[in-house]
Motif scaffolding. Structure first.
Motif, PDB file in Angstrom:
ATOM      1  N   TRP A 174       0.892  -1.386  -0.132  1.00 32.09           N
ATOM      2  CA  TRP A 174      -0.014  -0.193   0.072  1.00 32.09           C
ATOM      3  C   TRP A 174       0.877   1.225   0.112  1.00 32.09           C
ATOM      4  O   TRP A 174       0.536   2.267  -0.797  1.00 32.09           O
ATOM      5  CB  TRP A 174      -0.912  -0.032   1.185  1.00 32.09           C
ATOM      6  N   ASN A 175       1.772   1.347   0.772  1.00 32.04           N
ATOM      7  CA  ASN A 175       2.773   2.324   0.834  1.00 32.04           C
ATOM      8  C   ASN A 175       3.553   2.645  -0.289  1.00 32.04           C
ATOM      9  O   ASN A 175       3.766   3.717  -0.765  1.00 32.04           O
ATOM     10  CB  ASN A 175       3.896   2.213   2.076  1.00 32.04           C
ATOM     11  N   ASP A 176       3.972   1.514  -1.119  1.00 31.77           N
ATOM     12  CA  ASP A 176       4.555   1.652  -2.521  1.00 31.77           C
ATOM     13  C   ASP A 176       3.522   2.370  -3.387  1.00 31.77           C
ATOM     14  O   ASP A 176       4.223   3.155  -4.122  1.00 31.77           O
ATOM     15  CB  ASP A 176       4.940   0.289  -3.045  1.00 31.77           C
ATOM     16  N   GLN A 177       2.444   1.920  -3.443  1.00 35.04           N
ATOM     17  CA  GLN A 177       1.302   2.495  -4.548  1.00 35.04           C
ATOM     18  C   GLN A 177       1.099   3.887  -3.901  1.00 35.04           C
ATOM     19  O   GLN A 177       1.182   4.787  -5.030  1.00 35.04           O
ATOM     20  CB  GLN A 177      -0.172   1.799  -4.026  1.00 35.04           C
TER      21      GLN A 177
ATOM     22  N   ALA B 158      -7.195  -2.091  -5.385  1.00 32.96           N
ATOM     23  CA  ALA B 158      -7.894  -2.196  -4.036  1.00 32.96           C
ATOM     24  C   ALA B 158      -9.235  -2.765  -4.189  1.00 32.96           C
ATOM     25  O   ALA B 158      -9.729  -3.391  -3.092  1.00 32.96           O
ATOM     26  CB  ALA B 158      -8.232  -0.464  -3.695  1.00 32.96           C
ATOM     27  N   GLN B 159     -10.106  -2.589  -5.192  1.00 30.59           N
ATOM     28  CA  GLN B 159     -11.411  -3.261  -5.407  1.00 30.59           C
ATOM     29  C   GLN B 159     -11.052  -4.733  -5.816  1.00 30.59           C
ATOM     30  O   GLN B 159     -11.954  -5.590  -5.070  1.00 30.59           O
ATOM     31  CB  GLN B 159     -11.835  -3.023  -6.686  1.00 30.59           C
ATOM     32  N   SER B 160      -9.930  -5.292  -6.190  1.00 32.79           N
ATOM     33  CA  SER B 160      -9.910  -6.731  -6.625  1.00 32.79           C
ATOM     34  C   SER B 160      -9.092  -7.231  -5.231  1.00 32.79           C
ATOM     35  O   SER B 160      -9.096  -8.400  -5.199  1.00 32.79           O
ATOM     36  CB  SER B 160      -9.052  -6.983  -7.725  1.00 32.79           C
ATOM     37  N   GLY B 161      -8.541  -6.687  -4.380  1.00 30.51           N
ATOM     38  CA  GLY B 161      -8.178  -7.194  -3.074  1.00 30.51           C
ATOM     39  C   GLY B 161      -6.617  -7.387  -3.419  1.00 30.51           C
ATOM     40  O   GLY B 161      -5.972  -8.028  -2.371  1.00 30.51           O
ATOM     41  N   VAL B 162      -6.104  -6.939  -4.234  1.00 35.31           N
ATOM     42  CA  VAL B 162      -4.568  -7.273  -4.450  1.00 35.31           C
ATOM     43  C   VAL B 162      -3.848  -6.460  -3.394  1.00 35.31           C
ATOM     44  O   VAL B 162      -2.798  -6.918  -2.905  1.00 35.31           O
ATOM     45  CB  VAL B 162      -4.146  -6.405  -5.945  1.00 35.31           C
ATOM     46  N   ILE B 163      -4.329  -5.069  -2.915  1.00 38.56           N
ATOM     47  CA  ILE B 163      -3.807  -4.332  -2.014  1.00 38.56           C
ATOM     48  C   ILE B 163      -4.840  -4.134  -0.895  1.00 38.56           C
ATOM     49  O   ILE B 163      -6.182  -4.100  -1.320  1.00 38.56           O
ATOM     50  CB  ILE B 163      -3.039  -2.895  -2.223  1.00 38.56           C
ATOM     51  N   GLU B 164      -4.321  -4.035   0.044  1.00 42.47           N
ATOM     52  CA  GLU B 164      -5.466  -3.564   1.249  1.00 42.47           C
ATOM     53  C   GLU B 164      -5.112  -2.282   1.636  1.00 42.47           C
ATOM     54  O   GLU B 164      -3.907  -1.842   1.814  1.00 42.47           O
ATOM     55  CB  GLU B 164      -5.279  -4.664   2.600  1.00 42.47           C
TER      56      GLU B 164
END
Length: 61
Positions: A9-12, A46-52
């Motif tokens: 998440w931080n990288d994004q 985020a929608q697909s759950g790849v990142i939280e």
């Protein structure tokens, strides 16, 4: 939230922030498209759950 998920998440966030700073420094259509594309990638992940996305966080900036 796991440490790995928080790091992803931080990288994004960092990548989006850099593109936005580049656009603000020199606004043009190409940089704006890059920001929008990065935002879309972030939303899709985020929608697909790849990142939280954390429910809360502390910013030290």
């Amino acid at each position: 939230m796991s440490t790995m998920a928080r790091l992803e998440w931080n990288d994004q966030q960092a990548e989006l922030d850099q593109k936005l700073k580049g656009f603000m420094a020199q606004p043009d259509a190409a940089r704006m498209e890059a920001v929008i594309a990065q935002m879309r990638t972030y939303v899709e992940a985020a929608q697909s759950g790849v990142i939280e996305i954390p429910k809360q966080w502390t910013s030290y900036n």
